[in-house]
Motif scaffolding. Structure first.
Motif, short mmCIF file in Angstrom:
data_model
loop_
_atom_site.label_atom_id
_atom_site.label_comp_id
_atom_site.label_asym_id
_atom_site.label_seq_id
_atom_site.Cartn_x
_atom_site.Cartn_y
_atom_site.Cartn_z
N VAL A 34 0.83 -1.20 0.00
CA VAL A 34 0.00 0.00 0.00
C VAL A 34 0.87 1.25 0.00
CG1 VAL A 34 -1.68 1.36 1.31
CG2 VAL A 34 -1.97 -1.12 1.10
N ALA A 35 1.89 1.25 0.85
CA ALA A 35 2.79 2.41 0.96
C ALA A 35 3.50 2.67 -0.37
CB ALA A 35 3.81 2.19 2.07
N VAL A 36 3.97 1.61 -1.02
CA VAL A 36 4.68 1.77 -2.29
C VAL A 36 3.76 2.30 -3.38
CG1 VAL A 36 5.79 0.54 -4.19
CG2 VAL A 36 6.46 0.05 -1.85
N LEU A 37 2.58 1.71 -3.51
CA LEU A 37 1.68 2.13 -4.58
C LEU A 37 1.32 3.62 -4.45
CD1 LEU A 37 -0.69 -0.97 -4.94
CD2 LEU A 37 1.43 -0.44 -6.18
N LEU A 38 1.08 4.07 -3.23
CA LEU A 38 0.77 5.48 -3.01
C LEU A 38 1.98 6.36 -3.27
CD1 LEU A 38 -1.42 5.20 0.22
CD2 LEU A 38 -2.21 5.76 -2.09
N SER A 39 3.13 5.94 -2.74
CA SER A 39 4.35 6.74 -2.91
C SER A 39 4.79 6.79 -4.36
CB SER A 39 5.48 6.17 -2.05
OG SER A 39 6.65 6.95 -2.17
N ALA A 40 4.67 5.67 -5.06
CA ALA A 40 5.08 5.61 -6.47
C ALA A 40 4.21 6.51 -7.33
CB ALA A 40 5.02 4.17 -6.98
N LEU A 41 2.91 6.47 -7.11
CA LEU A 41 2.00 7.33 -7.88
C LEU A 41 2.31 8.80 -7.63
CD1 LEU A 41 -1.41 5.48 -7.50
CD2 LEU A 41 -0.05 5.73 -9.59
N ALA A 42 2.54 9.14 -6.37
CA ALA A 42 2.89 10.52 -6.03
C ALA A 42 4.24 10.88 -6.62
CB ALA A 42 2.92 10.70 -4.51
N GLY A 43 5.17 9.92 -6.62
CA GLY A 43 6.50 10.16 -7.18
C GLY A 43 6.45 10.42 -8.68
N ILE A 44 5.58 9.70 -9.37
CA ILE A 44 5.42 9.91 -10.81
C ILE A 44 4.91 11.33 -11.06
CG2 ILE A 44 4.08 9.24 -12.85
CD1 ILE A 44 4.13 6.34 -11.68
N TYR A 45 3.95 11.76 -10.24
CA TYR A 45 3.39 13.10 -10.41
C TYR A 45 4.44 14.18 -10.16
CZ TYR A 45 1.01 17.42 -9.17
OH TYR A 45 0.64 18.75 -9.09
#
Length: 202
Positions: free
Chosen positions: A90-101
């Protein structure tokens, strides 16, 4: 002995850099990488949401992710291993999406932006695949994807190792940042490939 020393070093880096985001809540955040950001970006609500989502959840993933590779935990405390694994995903999916943005606003223009966006995509994809594999009880594939996932996650550590070295070498932060946007994660994936290949041959 060497293997144990490397494991301790690996865990220490993960714990220390995993806690690093707390600095932004303790002191004035206008330091480090944020010194290169324009005030317009630093006051943008959407960018701030993305930035804090990325560092908070990324810090959590880095802080707990290394434990997933401990054979002792898997063998003796499988329930804990699974719970931490779910938190990590969960932490990765949220962080990765935010990181892409926020990658679209990276210092240095399209070269560094592309590097960080690619990192975010790789991190998201490998973690999602790892989760889907374990849901399908494909344990070997799950383990392989988790190695790649955490290799991408560990870019938070390798970035902070390479950046000061490259800044001193080039004598210019901007040039160093263009290189580190790629250097912080591509060698990590190469190491992950070698690890998974060696494991597969055993």
């Amino acid at each position: 002995m060497v293997k144990k020393g490397l494991w301790i070093l690996f865990a220490t880096f993960a714990l220390l850099i995993g806690l690093y985001p707390t600095i932004y809540f303790l002191i004035d955040r206008k330091f480090g990488l944020l010194n290169s950001k324009p005030i317009e970006l630093l006051t943008n609500t959407f960018w701030n949401i993305g930035f804090y989502m990325h560092i908070i959840f990324g810090g959590i993933a880095l802080f707990i992710g290394w434990t997933q590779f401990s054979p002792k935990m898997r063998n003796r405390r499988m329930a804990l291993h699974r719970k931490l694994g779910k938190v990590y995903v969960v932490a990765v999916l949220l962080s990765a999406l935010a990181g892409i943005y926020i990658g679209f606003f990276a210092t240095g223009g399209w070269i560094s932006s592309t590097g960080f966006i690619c990192l975010g995509i790789v991190w998201f994809y490998t973690t999602l695949k790892a989760y889907l594999h374990i849901k399908g009880t494909e344990i070997e594939k799950h383990q392989k994807m988790m190695v790649y996932s955490y290799a991408a996650c560990f870019a938070a550590v390798t970035l902070r190792i390479w950046l000061p070295i490259l800044t001193m070498a080039y004598g210019d932060f901007s040039k160093a940042y263009l290189v580190v946007a790629w250097l912080c994660w591509i060698p990590n994936l190469i190491v992950a490939y070698l690890i998974t290949r060696r494991t597969a041959n055993q």
